[in-house]
Design a protein around this motif. Structure first.
Motif, short mmCIF file in Angstrom:
data_model
loop_
_atom_site.label_atom_id
_atom_site.label_comp_id
_atom_site.label_asym_id
_atom_site.label_seq_id
_atom_site.Cartn_x
_atom_site.Cartn_y
_atom_site.Cartn_z
N ALA A 109 0.83 -1.20 -0.04
CA ALA A 109 -0.01 -0.11 -0.29
C ALA A 109 0.72 1.31 0.20
O ALA A 109 1.83 1.22 0.67
N LEU A 110 0.67 2.11 -0.61
CA LEU A 110 1.41 3.54 -0.78
C LEU A 110 1.47 4.11 0.64
O LEU A 110 0.27 4.36 1.24
N ALA A 111 2.61 4.25 1.12
CA ALA A 111 2.83 4.71 2.69
C ALA A 111 2.40 6.26 2.69
O ALA A 111 3.00 7.04 2.95
N VAL A 112 1.00 6.31 2.65
CA VAL A 112 0.52 7.81 2.87
C VAL A 112 -0.76 7.55 3.39
O VAL A 112 -1.51 6.50 3.61
N PRO A 113 -1.48 8.75 4.05
CA PRO A 113 -2.82 8.43 4.79
C PRO A 113 -3.87 7.91 3.62
O PRO A 113 -3.77 8.31 2.46
N GLY A 114 -4.72 6.96 4.36
CA GLY A 114 -5.27 6.23 3.46
C GLY A 114 -5.25 4.89 2.86
O GLY A 114 -5.86 4.16 2.28
N SER A 115 -3.79 4.70 2.88
CA SER A 115 -3.01 3.38 2.48
C SER A 115 -3.67 3.03 1.27
O SER A 115 -4.22 1.82 0.97
N PRO A 116 -3.47 3.82 -0.06
CA PRO A 116 -4.15 3.19 -1.30
C PRO A 116 -3.47 2.17 -1.71
O PRO A 116 -2.01 2.00 -1.58
N LEU A 117 -4.14 1.05 -2.32
CA LEU A 117 -3.52 0.21 -2.79
C LEU A 117 -2.54 0.18 -3.94
O LEU A 117 -2.79 0.94 -4.91
N VAL A 118 -1.38 -0.47 -4.21
CA VAL A 118 -0.41 -0.66 -5.40
C VAL A 118 -0.36 -2.02 -5.70
O VAL A 118 0.13 -2.92 -5.20
N SER A 119 -1.13 -2.35 -6.84
CA SER A 119 -1.35 -3.51 -7.04
C SER A 119 -0.48 -4.67 -7.14
O SER A 119 0.81 -4.36 -7.56
N GLU A 120 -0.70 -5.96 -6.91
CA GLU A 120 0.23 -7.03 -7.21
C GLU A 120 0.87 -7.24 -8.68
O GLU A 120 2.03 -7.32 -8.82
N ILE A 152 -3.17 3.91 -10.27
CA ILE A 152 -1.92 3.95 -9.68
C ILE A 152 -1.19 5.46 -9.90
O ILE A 152 -0.52 5.92 -9.10
N THR A 153 -0.91 5.67 -11.19
CA THR A 153 -0.28 6.71 -11.59
C THR A 153 -0.84 8.12 -10.99
O THR A 153 -0.26 9.05 -10.55
N ARG A 154 -2.07 8.37 -11.28
CA ARG A 154 -2.83 9.25 -10.59
C ARG A 154 -2.65 9.44 -9.15
O ARG A 154 -2.43 10.55 -8.61
N VAL A 155 -2.78 8.33 -8.37
CA VAL A 155 -2.72 8.56 -6.99
C VAL A 155 -1.36 8.81 -6.60
O VAL A 155 -1.10 9.62 -5.52
N THR A 156 -0.37 8.13 -7.14
CA THR A 156 0.94 8.69 -6.94
C THR A 156 1.26 10.08 -7.06
O THR A 156 1.85 10.74 -6.49
N ARG A 157 0.85 10.47 -8.32
CA ARG A 157 1.00 11.96 -8.51
C ARG A 157 0.41 12.97 -7.55
O ARG A 157 0.81 14.07 -7.13
N GLU A 158 -0.93 12.55 -7.07
CA GLU A 158 -1.76 13.22 -6.23
C GLU A 158 -0.83 13.48 -4.81
O GLU A 158 -1.32 14.47 -4.14
N HIS A 159 -0.10 12.39 -4.80
CA HIS A 159 0.74 12.57 -3.27
C HIS A 159 2.15 12.91 -3.61
O HIS A 159 2.95 12.68 -2.65
#
Length: 544
Positions: free
Chosen positions: A232-243, A315-322
């Protein structure tokens, strides 16, 4: 027949769609219709659809990941019926990604021996399935109750003197209480990721259906096995980073840039999830708890510029948001609670041990996952067994399956709940007893209290001393169950007590259950434990 389906992920929607052809269906969800764990599923759905693959190979991979506890008939059903059910999804309008030649695109994920994971929208498979199934359900005559919370199951004795589920007690959007009568209730309400401080699951996953089934007297099974997704991305909310990111070739590094997973397992980053999660946890412990790094930068060079955004747009969008550019730099990741192998014990058609009650999806325990779920088998399980449950309604309106065989052992799960622990049919379990948690003065607890305790004591690593202390603490706690949020907290507290006690009873390490004081996997524990609330043994009423 009037069928009430609780939950609107893939399992609930498939059940509602199939059952509506023969029955009056009522669909109940505590959020909006589209909100469920399914919506957030990224990696894909595993099925042996290709000439270079086979159901036998998929069965073997599933059994290996399950660490000796998978129910073989359930696994055979999953893997042999799965390909046709996926074709049925395509017929219902799910647009899976295609390769340049027009064939289904497929990916590789951990512990699979073949590239058999198909996906949609790159990394938005769950959302694509949810959208198609919602469209299908909205095209038929189904009564829908959104923002409606199931407080409890309604149980009455039938003419034969047997207890039977006859509906649900619900809370309407305006807070008023009402009852929905049913000939059969199907629980498709998902798991309980909110038990833990860090989870990839959405806020709705508070185990409502499983807790209600427990209070009604249905058996639960395999509750000690909670899977923690490694990345999980180590940010608040722990969004998943797929297998699937690791399946495409991304690697795990410690903070010194060293690849460490091959020190843990010969399959490295593609080892089973429980192994990778513990490998990451150990690496984090060596660096004072700081996250490890997932390095996907090499995928751009291995494929073509823009590959990551094309294959993994969400995942690209979420990583950019963080604030991360994962095309140029590794991103910090940490394990997080992801999937519950345990749930309401069912047969191969979704029937529970309580007449009139079925369970499907993550709320159910079919035995197919054993002690550790194989990547991308969750959507497939929901699809296959929900389809079977809907078809079984025509032939059998809720007859209970045979009770578990084998020796029965009895223990206590909380200060008020007594249980009998039932090994699955055919096990050679020997009776054992665990200490009764100490009952103390009731103390008010918040959801954060429960989540923090579960993360610290009943998470990736466990030991008897910590588990016993946690059980004693949970036995003393109470919650204010006067609101919907409070009722969710009641469910989490009930389930926290059961999971903790089950983890204390199982004195070995197996799959997702890791006991640091009992690190060996022991043959005498090669059986599942099923837990049943004995109403006659209650010393006080379950808190409302």
């Amino acid at each position: 027949m009037r069928v009430v389906v609780v939950g609107t992920g893939i399992a609930g929607l498939i059940t509602a769609y199939r059952a509506s052809a023969q029955h009056d269906v009522v669909l109940v969800t505590k959020a909006e219709l589209a909100e469920s764990n399914t919506k957030y599923a990224q990696g894909g759905i595993a099925a042996a659809l290709f000439p270079d693959d086979s159901a036998a190979s998929h069965i073997e991979d599933t059994l290996r990941a399950g660490a000796g506890l998978c129910d073989l008939p359930a696994v055979e059903v999953l893997c042999t019926e799965g390909p046709q059910r996926v074709r049925d999804l395509i017929a219902l309008g799910v647009e899976f990604d295609r390769a340049a030649d027009g064939e289904l695109a497929r990916g590789h994920e951990a512990a699979h021996s073949a590239r058999r994971v198909i996906h949609a929208g790159g990394d938005a498979t769950g959302l694509a399935i949810e959208v198609a199934l919602l469209r299908a359900v909205r095209s038929i005559a189904v009564e829908v109750h959104e923002h409606t919370f199931m407080r409890d199951l309604v149980v009455e004795r039938d003419t034969e003197g047997a207890e039977r589920v006859v509906g649900i007690d619900a809370v309407a959007p305006d807070g008023s209480a009402f009852r929905i009568d049913a000939d059969v209730v199907v629980l498709a309400s998902g798991g309980a990721g909110q038990l833990y401080r860090h989870t990839t699951n959405p806020a709705v996953t508070t185990g409502d259906g499983i807790a209600a089934a427990w209070r009604a007297g249905a058996e639960l099974a395999d509750v000690e096995f909670y899977q923690f997704h490694p990345t999980a991305l180590a940010v608040p909310g722990s969004p998943l980073v797929s297998e699937a990111v690791r399946g495409e070739g991304a690697v795990l590094l410690d903070e010194h840039g060293r690849r460490f997973m091959f020190d843990v397992h010969p399959d490295g980053e593609l080892a089973p999830r429980d192994v990778v999660a513990r490998g990451i946890a150990a690496a984090m412990a060596r660096q004072e708890g700081r996250p490890v790094l997932l390095d996907a930068t090499g995928l751009e060079a291995a494929h073509h510029p823009g590959f990551l955004e094309e294959r993994f747009p969400s995942i690209t969008r979420v990583t950019r948001e963080h604030g991360f550019d994962w095309t140029r730099e590794p991103v910090p990741v940490t394990p997080a609670a992801h999937y519950w192998m345990g749930g309401v014990r069912t047969d191969l058609d979704g029937r529970t041990t309580l007449r009139g009650l079925y369970a499907v999806g993550e709320a159910a325990c079919t035995g197919v996952h054993g002690a550790n779920r194989l990547a991308s088998n969750s959507l497939l399980e929901s699809l296959v067994f929900a389809w079977r449950a809907a078809d079984a309604l025509d032939a059998d309106a809720g007859t209970a399956p045979p009770a578990g065989e084998g020796r029965r052992l009895e223990s206590a799960a909380s200060r008020v709940h007594r249980l009998e622990v039932v090994p699955r049919s055919g096990s050679a379990a020997s009776a054992s007893r665990s200490p009764r948690p100490v009952a103390g003065a009731a103390g008010a607890a918040t959801r954060a209290d429960i989540q923090n305790l579960m993360w610290a004591a009943v998470g990736l690593e466990r030991d008897a001393t910590t588990l016993r202390t946690a059980a004693e603490t949970l036995a003393e706690w109470s919650v204010d169950a006067t609101t919907v949020a409070g009722l969710e907290d009641r469910n989490l507290l009930d389930l926290a007590r059961i999971v903790t006690h089950a983890a204390l009873v199982r004195e070995e390490s197996r799959g997702a259950h890791d006991r640091t004081d009992a690190p060996e996997t022991r043959e005498e524990w090669r059986h599942s434990l099923a837990w049943h609330l004995e109403a006659a043994a209650l010393t006080e009423e379950v808190p409302a």
